[in-house]
Design a protein around this motif. Structure first.
Motif, PDB file in Angstrom:
ATOM      1  N   PRO A  82       4.735   8.831  -5.761  1.00  0.00           N
ATOM      2  CA  PRO A  82       5.978   8.079  -5.947  1.00  0.00           C
ATOM      3  C   PRO A  82       6.619   8.379  -7.302  1.00  0.00           C
ATOM      4  O   PRO A  82       5.935   8.600  -8.303  1.00  0.00           O
ATOM      5  N   ASP A  83       7.964   8.366  -7.302  1.00  0.00           N
ATOM      6  CA  ASP A  83       8.697   8.625  -8.534  1.00  0.00           C
ATOM      7  C   ASP A  83       9.349   7.341  -9.041  1.00  0.00           C
ATOM      8  O   ASP A  83       9.174   6.257  -8.478  1.00  0.00           O
ATOM      9  N   ASP A  84      10.118   7.458 -10.122  1.00  0.00           N
ATOM     10  CA  ASP A  84      10.739   6.286 -10.736  1.00  0.00           C
ATOM     11  C   ASP A  84      11.723   5.605  -9.790  1.00  0.00           C
ATOM     12  O   ASP A  84      11.848   4.369  -9.798  1.00  0.00           O
ATOM     13  N   ALA A  85      12.444   6.389  -8.979  1.00  0.00           N
ATOM     14  CA  ALA A  85      13.405   5.802  -8.049  1.00  0.00           C
ATOM     15  C   ALA A  85      12.698   4.924  -7.017  1.00  0.00           C
ATOM     16  O   ALA A  85      13.212   3.867  -6.637  1.00  0.00           O
ATOM     17  N   TYR A  88      -1.558  -0.898  -4.058  1.00  0.00           N
ATOM     18  CA  TYR A  88      -2.668   0.039  -3.878  1.00  0.00           C
ATOM     19  C   TYR A  88      -2.104   1.415  -3.510  1.00  0.00           C
ATOM     20  O   TYR A  88      -1.053   1.510  -2.870  1.00  0.00           O
ATOM     21  N   VAL A  89      -2.822   2.459  -3.900  1.00  0.00           N
ATOM     22  CA  VAL A  89      -2.387   3.834  -3.630  1.00  0.00           C
ATOM     23  C   VAL A  89      -3.513   4.557  -2.907  1.00  0.00           C
ATOM     24  O   VAL A  89      -4.643   4.608  -3.408  1.00  0.00           O
ATOM     25  N   THR A 134       1.496   6.549 -11.169  1.00  0.00           N
ATOM     26  CA  THR A 134       1.551   5.925 -12.490  1.00  0.00           C
ATOM     27  C   THR A 134       1.389   4.416 -12.401  1.00  0.00           C
ATOM     28  O   THR A 134       1.155   3.761 -13.409  1.00  0.00           O
ATOM     29  N   ARG A 135       1.528   3.851 -11.197  1.00  0.00           N
ATOM     30  CA  ARG A 135       1.375   2.413 -11.001  1.00  0.00           C
ATOM     31  C   ARG A 135       0.468   2.166  -9.797  1.00  0.00           C
ATOM     32  O   ARG A 135       0.328   3.004  -8.920  1.00  0.00           O
ATOM     33  N   GLY A 136      -0.099   0.991  -9.765  1.00  0.00           N
ATOM     34  CA  GLY A 136      -0.945   0.619  -8.648  1.00  0.00           C
ATOM     35  C   GLY A 136      -2.397   0.999  -8.848  1.00  0.00           C
ATOM     36  O   GLY A 136      -2.751   1.769  -9.741  1.00  0.00           O
ATOM     37  N   VAL A 161       0.863  -1.183   0.000  1.00  0.00           N
ATOM     38  CA  VAL A 161       0.000   0.000   0.000  1.00  0.00           C
ATOM     39  C   VAL A 161       0.897   1.230   0.000  1.00  0.00           C
ATOM     40  O   VAL A 161       1.721   1.406   0.901  1.00  0.00           O
ATOM     41  N   VAL A 162       0.774   2.062  -1.013  1.00  0.00           N
ATOM     42  CA  VAL A 162       1.497   3.340  -1.083  1.00  0.00           C
ATOM     43  C   VAL A 162       0.595   4.393  -0.443  1.00  0.00           C
ATOM     44  O   VAL A 162      -0.496   4.676  -0.951  1.00  0.00           O
ATOM     45  N   TRP A 163       1.050   4.955   0.667  1.00  0.00           N
ATOM     46  CA  TRP A 163       0.224   5.882   1.458  1.00  0.00           C
ATOM     47  C   TRP A 163       0.846   7.279   1.352  1.00  0.00           C
ATOM     48  O   TRP A 163       1.895   7.542   1.911  1.00  0.00           O
ATOM     49  N   ILE A 164       0.173   8.158   0.601  1.00  0.00           N
ATOM     50  CA  ILE A 164       0.688   9.508   0.390  1.00  0.00           C
ATOM     51  C   ILE A 164       0.137  10.399   1.494  1.00  0.00           C
ATOM     52  O   ILE A 164      -1.074  10.599   1.613  1.00  0.00           O
TER      53      ILE A 164
END
Length: 276
Positions: free
Chosen positions: A237-240, A257-258, A264-266, A205-208
């Motif tokens: 999130p970025d490419d790195a 999940y975002v 751009t992903r998820g 889970v990407v949590w901004i």
């Protein structure tokens, strides 16, 4: 999971030194006392504290892009600025005897508390990695200070430490602590289960979130109820970051999940109920 209670009044929980009262006020971005302007106008003044022993005010003001710590006398002398930090410096507080001042530095890897011995300009910094410090108070002898802080893996608590960073201790324990491992991944902070089985794949889970290093009840509920990892970051999130994800063998790249922004992903989901 019930929401963890916030600590609304630090000095109601522990015995801290009393703060001086005075006629100093913030008026239109200036410090004013009995109608006399003590400072020029700033974009903002975050807070201030008065030492009657030194007859001096320590304050946090936004001069340009961030908040810096300044000193001005109750008579309105020239301002003396503490050497600035690229990060915001806020919540300044005099020690009871008036020879030291402490304030919070909001850094990229978590907050710190910095003390300045005013007569010598000596500075000491105590870091609180991956944590957000919300309040600070001195004890009466001016040997220790107390902080209210939280972090992504534990709800609000009170800790104390000597001003030189020695002898830390927990004064009020957090109501909720997650059993997770914590560390960086790319430009994010990663929380994952404390142990991972051989060959296991775990959803991410990407949590901004900004601030990044603060407790969140919903995120805590998610990590207690589902076996997932959570990458917390203040922006998309970025490419790195994605390269670091792809290089981590236990992350299930097919189940990402975002929450809290776009990527751009998820799969973007509104809340934790969208995480399957």
């Amino acid at each position: 999971m019930p929401h963890a209670a916030q600590i609304s009044d630090l000095c109601a929980k522990i015995e801290c030194a009393k703060r001086a009262t005075s006629s100093v006020q913030i008026v239109d971005g200036k410090l004013v006392s009995d109608g006399k302007e003590l400072t020029p106008q700033f974009a903002a003044i975050q807070s201030f504290d008065v030492s009657l022993d030194r007859r001096e005010i320590v304050f946090s003001a936004k001069r340009k892009d961030n908040f810096d710590i300044g000193l001005v006398s109750l008579d309105g002398s020239d301002i003396h600025w503490v050497p600035e930090d690229p990060a915001d410096e806020t919540d300044p507080l005099w020690a009871p005897r008036g020879n030291k001042a402490a304030y919070i530095v909001h850094g990229k890897a978590g907050d710190s508390v910095r003390t300045v011995h005013v007569p010598t300009a000596t500075q000491l910094t105590v870091p609180f990695p991956y944590a957000t410090v919300r309040a600070i108070a001195w004890d009466a002898p001016a040997e220790r200070y107390f902080v209210v802080l939280s972090s992504p893996n534990a709800s609000e608590r009170i800790e104390s430490v000597k001003y030189d960073g020695q002898a830390p201790r927990i004064e009020v324990a957090p109501e909720v602590t997650l059993d997770v491992a914590i560390g960086p991944i790319g430009n994010a902070l990663l929380l994952r289960p404390a142990s991972i089985r051989y060959g296991e794949k775990i959803p991410l889970v990407v949590w901004i979130s900004n601030p990044q290093y603060r407790w969140d009840d919903d995120r805590g509920t998610l990590m207690r109820n589902k076996r997932v990892a959570c990458a917390i970051m203040p922006h998309a999130p970025d490419d790195a970051f994605w390269a670091a994800v792809d290089a981590t063998p236990w992350i299930d790249a097919n189940h990402v999940y975002v929450i809290g922004g776009r990527s751009t992903r998820g799969t973007a989901v509104k809340d934790i109920n969208g995480v399957r």
